[in-house]
Design an enzyme around this catalytic site. Structure first.
Site, PDB file in Angstrom:
ATOM      1  N   ARG A  17     -24.257 -48.482 -48.864  1.00  0.00           N
ATOM      2  CA  ARG A  17     -24.664 -46.964 -49.184  1.00  0.00           C
ATOM      3  C   ARG A  17     -24.360 -46.872 -50.645  1.00  0.00           C
ATOM      4  NH1 ARG A  17     -21.682 -43.271 -45.196  1.00  0.00           N
ATOM      5  NH2 ARG A  17     -19.930 -43.376 -46.613  1.00  0.00           N
ATOM      6  N   SER A  63     -25.717 -34.096 -52.444  1.00  0.00           N
ATOM      7  CA  SER A  63     -24.803 -34.834 -52.807  1.00  0.00           C
ATOM      8  C   SER A  63     -24.589 -35.486 -51.064  1.00  0.00           C
ATOM      9  CB  SER A  63     -23.520 -33.949 -52.824  1.00  0.00           C
ATOM     10  OG  SER A  63     -22.305 -35.060 -52.796  1.00  0.00           O
ATOM     11  N   LEU A 103     -27.448 -37.930 -50.430  1.00  0.00           N
ATOM     12  CA  LEU A 103     -26.965 -39.393 -51.101  1.00  0.00           C
ATOM     13  C   LEU A 103     -26.132 -40.029 -50.255  1.00  0.00           C
ATOM     14  CD1 LEU A 103     -27.097 -38.036 -54.896  1.00  0.00           C
ATOM     15  CD2 LEU A 103     -28.706 -39.735 -53.931  1.00  0.00           C
ATOM     16  N   HIS A 104     -25.043 -39.447 -49.694  1.00  0.00           N
ATOM     17  CA  HIS A 104     -24.152 -40.176 -48.968  1.00  0.00           C
ATOM     18  C   HIS A 104     -24.720 -40.834 -47.423  1.00  0.00           C
ATOM     19  CE1 HIS A 104     -21.536 -38.231 -52.036  1.00  0.00           C
ATOM     20  NE2 HIS A 104     -20.601 -39.214 -51.468  1.00  0.00           N
ATOM     21  N   GLY A 105     -26.060 -40.502 -47.193  1.00  0.00           N
ATOM     22  CA  GLY A 105     -26.410 -40.769 -45.937  1.00  0.00           C
ATOM     23  C   GLY A 105     -26.493 -39.688 -44.922  1.00  0.00           C
TER      24      GLY A 105
END
Lengths: 442, 353
Positions: free
Chosen positions: A124, A326, A329-331
């Site tokens: 990730r 955010s 983006l971290h999944g």
């Protein structure tokens, strides 16, 4: 007997935890560091730029394979997809938004359909860095900061830059092109690399061997049942923090070693890349300061490419959109999403409350430190320090609360909720109370 | 003036020697007290075999951990069998490992296994926490690389092998008679320890950008002891009846064989084994060590083992009625008093006759 067991504990900690942790820490990254160094040295050979880009692509591919083996194809696919979009939209002026949507769809599909959670969780970080690089390049092209679509080899060199491909951080395309010009080897460059490397190993040791045993071995505080819960939460939180610093300093090491991460000012070159500021997180002035100090390049990226573009919808909406970006983006992790959203509310409410207090009291109690020439009347009175100190303690409490359940195999929503229930949803209630207080003093 | 000066000089000369004498005196006194204490403690523990007493005297720091481990096993045993006729109690000699069951039954098998596992668990935990000298984190895990998983060992792995070995040396040392029961006890002790080894857990910490898992450090940790209890309870329900086999006539028994098999099939390492059928545990019996179920609480509506019919072995049960009274529905009356009703509730408790 008690003191003997404590001494015995520290002896065993040294041989059983410190030593193997350092050993494993170096063992896992020495090849990455070596490749960064080789890349840097080869760039100093006066190669044509084409070969410089190509060499870092090769190095990047090799390190991706080192860490992710065949799963690296997902990172490669993402980068190829990004270049395809950029090329097809080379005459458009909305490449930024369009590429962002495309990347979002790719990441969501990857998360939901293409592979198992463990593998995705592992890579990730790299996916995130690639996505950030591509999005920033697209927006910079729209704004003319980058004047034309880079060639394939330039693009791939940027994406697979060996200094940032595994542990980050994000750097802009122009920073990468500056690095390709290849500054001279120097003592300050070498010292920066070594010092960052030492710091990263130190943080790994603290994360693995000090934080989990902080109470009562390192700090002899035992506490009752309630306090012990918070002490344990603080240990978990601290362990997670220093794991982040380990990765941040490692990113500084690889980036500097590979020749990027400098600032140049009238022939004065400084190797001063900074990713995280541990002291500002562990002894925070405010949650706003914590958030920006956690990962400076990411903070800059979110500010430049998300927050400022969303500001036309209002500051609250912009903040929430920034935290949402955010989180994405971290999944798709409920835990990270929940933490980041909570963090968004906490920082927003603290920010507006302190702004209001600053106006009412005419004092330096803002979320960010005042410059020395600010126009507030009260700057160094005792009660100003008390107010700021109270907010610092609040920030520490929030950090303990939010970081208390970062553990490797999380991902279950009930676990996060269970952990927060154990701590009585303290941060949520406190944030609500502060919001009520803020509404009262409007 | 001269007199004062010489006096000061004298003090400065003598002081270090005085300090040294005091220090060494305290040290000598302290060490002798410790040694004396260990001997007294070891001699006062009932039921220790000679070899166990020797281990106790050479490792006084471990004996407390062993006691805690044995107690851990006994507590777990009582929890697992809390609804049965046999609830992990027995008549007979009181030892650090609880009361010994005389009959070589399934219940004895469980008791020995859970106790050996408890000692191993407690010693391993004490090692990891630094509470025992001579042991700590598992050194075998240093530098170990699992090729498939891609992670490497780090952190502090619980040294279960040390705990198991220590349990083996101490717990097995009480078996001093050369008979079939010895073989049974040794087998069941080992089965308990094997279950503990099998159930060790792997924990990892992730390191990566923003909490992703680019790289990990991993270590092993102990499971909760209740988990071991559940596993051994399952083994108890499928325990195997065995008999001892002599290699030759007139020799001591040398190995165990499944009683129902037609050949010399041995039990596996993790099977619990027993030599004799269980007594029914209904009546108090000093010969078998059965405590009986007289006076035990039971549930008169339950068809399971905690029901009165089964628990009391058909002897019937006594009913005790209790009435609880409390103030309820309190209301404020204007002006100015509070009036309450009186509520009561009857409860019945059943015990075996």
């Amino acid at each position: 007997m008690g003191s003997l067991s404590r001494q015995a504990f520290f002896q065993e900690l040294g041989s059983g935890c410190l030593l193997p942790t350092v050993q494993q820490g170096l063992e896992q990254v020495w090849q990455l560091l070596l490749i960064c160094l080789v890349c840097r040295l080869s760039w100093r050979l006066g190669l044509p730029n084409f070969l410089k880009h190509l060499s870092t692509v090769v190095g990047g591919f090799y390190t991706l394979y080192l860490f992710f083996e065949l799963h690296m194809v997902w990172v490669v696919l993402l980068s190829l997809l990004c270049y395809l979009i950029l090329f097809l939209c080379r005459h458009s002026s909305s490449r930024g938004p369009f590429l962002s949507i495309t990347i979002l769809i790719y990441l969501l599909l990857g998360e939901l359909h293409m592979m198992d959670t463990t593998t995705w969780h592992k890579m990730r970080g790299s996916q995130m860095v690639v996505a950030m690089k591509a999005v920033s390049l697209a927006f910079d092209l729209d704004k003319g900061i980058v004047d034309k679509v880079p060639s394939p080899v330039e693009f791939m060199g940027y994406i697979y830059f060996v200094g940032t491909v595994i542990f980050g951080p994000w750097i802009s395309f122009n920073s990468y092109m500056d690095a390709v010009e290849s500054r001279k080897l120097s003592v300050s460059w070498f010292m920066k690399s070594v010092i960052s490397c030492v710091k990263s190993q130190l943080c790994l040791l603290i994360s693995n061997c000090v934080a989990p045993y902080l109470f009562p071995y390192f700090i002899p505080v035992f506490g009752n049942k309630l306090l012990r819960k918070w002490l344990q939460a603080y240990e978990n939180s601290l362990s997670f923090h220093f794991s982040n610093y380990f990765v941040s300093f490692l990113g500084e090491t690889t980036t500097t070693l590979a020749g990027a991460g400098f600032t140049e000012e009238k022939d004065n070159l400084k190797w001063d890349m900074t990713i995280a500021k541990p002291l500002y997180v562990e002894f925070p002035r405010s949650m706003v300061e914590v958030v920006t100090s956690w990962n400076l390049p990411m903070s800059r990226w979110l500010n430049t490419y998300v927050f400022r573009k969303a500001l036309r919808y209002g500051s609250f909406t912009a903040i929430i959109m920034t935290y949402t970006a955010s989180a994405l983006l971290h999944g798709l992790s409920f835990h990270i999403g929940a933490v980041l959203l909570t963090l968004g509310f906490i920082t927003y409410i603290e920010h507006v409350l302190r702004k209001r207090l600053s106006a009412i009291l005419n004092a330096c109690v803002l979320s960010k430190r005042c410059p020395s020439d600010c126009k507030h009347r009260h700057k160094k009175e005792l009660w100003v320090y008390l107010i700021n100190g109270t907010f610092s303690m609040l920030a520490l409490l929030h950090l303990t609360y939010l970081g208390s359940d970062f553990r490797p195999q999380d991902g279950v929503a009930s676990h996060t909720i269970q952990k927060w229930t154990q701590l009585s949803w303290t941060s949520h209630w406190l944030t609500f109370a502060l919001w009520v207080f803020y509404r009262l003093i409007l | 003036m001269r007199s004062i000066s010489s006096c000061g000089a004298l003090l400065s000369v003598y002081y270090p020697q005085i300090f040294l004498i005091l220090t060494s005196g305290s040290y000598l006194a302290l060490s002798s007290v410790v040694a004396l204490g260990a001997n007294i403690i070891c001699n006062k523990i009932p039921g220790l075999a000679p070899r166990q007493r020797a281990i106790c005297q050479s490792r006084p720091d471990a004996i407390i951990i062993i006691g805690e481990g044995a107690q851990l096993g006994i507590n777990e045993c009582q929890y697992q069998f809390r609804y049965g006729r046999w609830n992990c109690s027995a008549l007979g000699e009181r030892t650090v490992f609880g009361q010994e069951l005389r009959v070589g039954s399934k219940e004895a098998a469980f008791t020995y296994a859970i106790t050996a596992a408890g000692v191993a668990h407690a010693v391993t935990a004490a090692c990891s926490q630094g509470n025992l000298s001579h042991c700590g984190c598992d050194r075998e895990k240093q530098g170990y690389h699992d090729q498939e998983e891609g992670w490497k060992w780090g952190g502090c792995s619980a040294d279960v092998k040390y705990g198991v070995e220590f349990s083996r040396r101490f717990v097995d040392a009480r078996e001093i008679k050369k008979n079939a029961r010895r073989l049974m006890n040794l087998h069941n002790n080992e089965a308990g320890r094997k279950v503990l080894e099998e159930r060790m857990k792997l924990e990892c910490k992730c390191h990566g950008v923003s909490g992703s898992c680019t790289t990990k450090t991993c270590w092993t940790t102990l499971p909760k002891f209740r988990e071991i209890g559940y596993v051994l309870k399952e083994r108890y329900t499928t325990a195997l009846e065995v008999e001892a086999v002599r290699a030759t006539r007139f020799r001591q028994p040398s190995f165990l064989r499944l009683k129902q098999s037609r050949g010399y099939i041995k039990p596996t390492d993790t099977d619990l084994v027993f030599l004799e059928r269980s007594p029914n545990y209904c009546e108090e019996d000093t010969v078998t060590g059965s405590a009986g179920t007289r006076g035990r609480l039971c549930n008169h509506t339950s068809p399971l083992t905690d029901g009165c019919n089964l628990m009391c072995c058909g002897r019937g049960h006594n009913t005790h009625q209790y009435t609880r009274v409390w103030q309820c529905n309190c209301k404020f009356q204007w002006c100015c008093f509070v009036k309450c009703n009186t509520c009561s509730e009857k409860t019945e408790v059943f015990t075996c006759k």
